[in-house]
Scaffold this motif. Structure first.
Motif, mmCIF file in Angstrom:
data_model
loop_
_atom_site.group_PDB
_atom_site.id
_atom_site.type_symbol
_atom_site.label_atom_id
_atom_site.label_comp_id
_atom_site.label_asym_id
_atom_site.label_seq_id
_atom_site.Cartn_x
_atom_site.Cartn_y
_atom_site.Cartn_z
ATOM 1 N N LEU A 233 6.774 -15.596 -2.937
ATOM 2 C CA LEU A 233 6.810 -16.941 -2.358
ATOM 3 C C LEU A 233 6.836 -16.906 -0.830
ATOM 4 O O LEU A 233 6.386 -17.848 -0.178
ATOM 5 C CB LEU A 233 8.025 -17.703 -2.887
ATOM 6 N N ALA A 236 3.021 -16.114 1.824
ATOM 7 C CA ALA A 236 2.074 -17.005 2.498
ATOM 8 C C ALA A 236 2.628 -17.574 3.802
ATOM 9 O O ALA A 236 1.905 -18.274 4.529
ATOM 10 C CB ALA A 236 1.677 -18.146 1.569
ATOM 11 N N GLU A 237 3.892 -17.286 4.106
ATOM 12 C CA GLU A 237 4.520 -17.856 5.301
ATOM 13 C C GLU A 237 4.101 -17.109 6.564
ATOM 14 O O GLU A 237 3.991 -15.884 6.568
ATOM 15 C CB GLU A 237 6.049 -17.803 5.171
ATOM 16 N N LEU A 262 3.068 -23.987 -7.515
ATOM 17 C CA LEU A 262 1.998 -23.383 -6.734
ATOM 18 C C LEU A 262 0.636 -23.846 -7.235
ATOM 19 O O LEU A 262 0.396 -23.931 -8.438
ATOM 20 C CB LEU A 262 2.067 -21.858 -6.819
ATOM 21 N N THR A 263 -0.261 -24.118 -6.308
ATOM 22 C CA THR A 263 -1.639 -24.442 -6.677
ATOM 23 C C THR A 263 -2.424 -23.145 -6.872
ATOM 24 O O THR A 263 -1.989 -22.061 -6.458
ATOM 25 C CB THR A 263 -2.319 -25.269 -5.585
ATOM 26 N N ASP A 264 -3.590 -23.259 -7.493
ATOM 27 C CA ASP A 264 -4.437 -22.080 -7.658
ATOM 28 C C ASP A 264 -4.772 -21.453 -6.305
ATOM 29 O O ASP A 264 -4.810 -20.221 -6.174
ATOM 30 C CB ASP A 264 -5.726 -22.453 -8.386
ATOM 31 N N ARG A 265 -5.041 -22.293 -5.316
ATOM 32 C CA ARG A 265 -5.364 -21.764 -3.983
ATOM 33 C C ARG A 265 -4.175 -21.019 -3.396
ATOM 34 O O ARG A 265 -4.358 -19.949 -2.777
ATOM 35 C CB ARG A 265 -5.775 -22.907 -3.052
ATOM 36 N N GLN A 266 -2.973 -21.543 -3.563
ATOM 37 C CA GLN A 266 -1.796 -20.857 -3.039
ATOM 38 C C GLN A 266 -1.587 -19.508 -3.719
ATOM 39 O O GLN A 266 -1.224 -18.522 -3.072
ATOM 40 C CB GLN A 266 -0.560 -21.743 -3.221
ATOM 41 N N VAL A 267 -1.819 -19.473 -5.023
ATOM 42 C CA VAL A 267 -1.701 -18.202 -5.747
ATOM 43 C C VAL A 267 -2.693 -17.185 -5.190
ATOM 44 O O VAL A 267 -2.358 -16.012 -4.981
ATOM 45 C CB VAL A 267 -1.916 -18.416 -7.256
ATOM 46 N N THR A 268 -3.913 -17.631 -4.933
ATOM 47 C CA THR A 268 -4.929 -16.725 -4.384
ATOM 48 C C THR A 268 -4.513 -16.198 -3.020
ATOM 49 O O THR A 268 -4.637 -15.000 -2.734
ATOM 50 C CB THR A 268 -6.280 -17.452 -4.276
ATOM 51 N N VAL A 269 -4.005 -17.074 -2.171
ATOM 52 C CA VAL A 269 -3.556 -16.658 -0.835
ATOM 53 C C VAL A 269 -2.424 -15.643 -0.943
ATOM 54 O O VAL A 269 -2.420 -14.598 -0.264
ATOM 55 C CB VAL A 269 -3.113 -17.880 -0.007
ATOM 56 N N ILE A 270 -1.467 -15.920 -1.826
ATOM 57 C CA ILE A 270 -0.318 -15.031 -1.994
ATOM 58 C C ILE A 270 -0.756 -13.653 -2.452
ATOM 59 O O ILE A 270 -0.366 -12.631 -1.886
ATOM 60 C CB ILE A 270 0.683 -15.651 -2.987
#
Length: 305
Positions: A233, A236-237, A262-270
């Protein structure tokens, strides 16, 4: 996006796919190679296989590894079949861990020829020298991560190392624990590494001390362990203070709810940032996720049920 799977047709959510590199032979687990190989092959054949990365092995134990696989498959240690899961299937995927630095790279790649080299983790005191050695010797389709001692990553040292790696095709590697209290970075130190990587778009992996999902104090040792959900978590910060606050969170319910939103995009970024971590237990992190409602119980090791 919901990361809570249903029991029927349960699949490993994308946030956790390939997250857990099998470090069973390393401390504190120290599983004998002869036991680690059949255990890893069982993980790779289990319903949760998508969560499991390669078997990590030190350069000096590759001969032992080949012999162990040969014993499991009933083939000669030097033959192609010796490194397949059943004597006929795909070759064993191995992550080479090279604590001795660049001098180990060439010999290790030669010794690992019977295996599929899924990655190289190179410890060094000189990031530029490590990058040059990897550029020279590493096949272009093999990913690598470069680890420097934490004492060299304080202050301007961290910035300098990350700047070297961001101009290369290689990941950073950061040690998040060990067998002594001093091996565990505090929230501020780990947040500095995570946000430094995030600011540069530099991927990384972690190792040691992340067996459990949530930050906690080990009751046996008193060591402060980071949780792998906390790290996911925080990945991405770009603000160190915000990342440190996430790393300090000790409520599994709070972290699980944050994961569910979490959105799909956030999961990808993480996951483009935090690619994997080495764990000497595959069962413990899966069990933690199931207990938090983030993974179907069908996707935990059978012996735990």
């Amino acid at each position: 996006m919901s990361t809570t799977p249903t029991t029927a047709g349960a699949v490993v959510p994308p946030l956790f796919q390939g997250l857990f590199d099998d470090a069973a032979v390393f401390p504190p687990g120290n599983l004998p190679v002869a036991e680690a190989v059949p255990a890893h092959l069982a993980h790779r054949a289990a319903p949760y296989a998508d969560a499991v990365g390669p078997l990590l092995c030190g350069a000096g134990r590759l001969g032992e590894l080949a012999a162990a696989v040969g014993a499991v498959t009933g083939t000669a240690a030097g033959g192609t079949g010796a490194v397949s899961a059943d004597g006929t299937g795909p070759r064993l995927r191995v992550g080479l861990v090279l604590p001795g630095g660049s001098s180990e790279l060439g010999p290790a790649l030669t010794s690992a020829a019977p295996f599929v080299v899924a990655g190289v983790e190179l410890a060094t005191r000189d990031a530029r020298e490590a990058v040059a050695a990897l550029d020279l010797l590493l096949p272009p389709d093999v990913p690598a991560a470069v680890e420097l001692p934490r004492e060299l990553l304080r202050g301007d040292g961290l910035e300098e190392v990350l700047d070297v790696l961001v101009d290369s095709p290689y990941r950073a590697k950061f040690r998040t624990g060990g067998v002594v209290a001093g091996a565990f970075p505090d929230e501020a130190e780990l947040a500095g590494f995570l946000t430094g990587c995030a600011q540069r778009g530099l991927p990384y992996k972690c190792t040691a001390g992340l067996h459990h999902a949530v930050r906690h104090t080990d009751p046996a040792t008193g060591f402060e362990h980071h949780g792998f959900l906390n790290v996911l978590l925080a990945a991405a910060e770009t603000d160190p203070k915000a990342a440190a606050e996430i790393l300090a969170e000790r409520s599994g319910e709070v972290l699980a709810e944050a994961v569910r939103t979490l959105t799909d995009r956030q999961v990808t970024v993480i996951r483009n940032s935090f690619t994997a971590f080495g764990t000497c237990s595959i069962a413990e992190p899966l069990d933690d996720l199931a207990a938090l409602g983030l993974l179907s119980p069908d996707l935990t090791p059978q012996e735990d049920r």
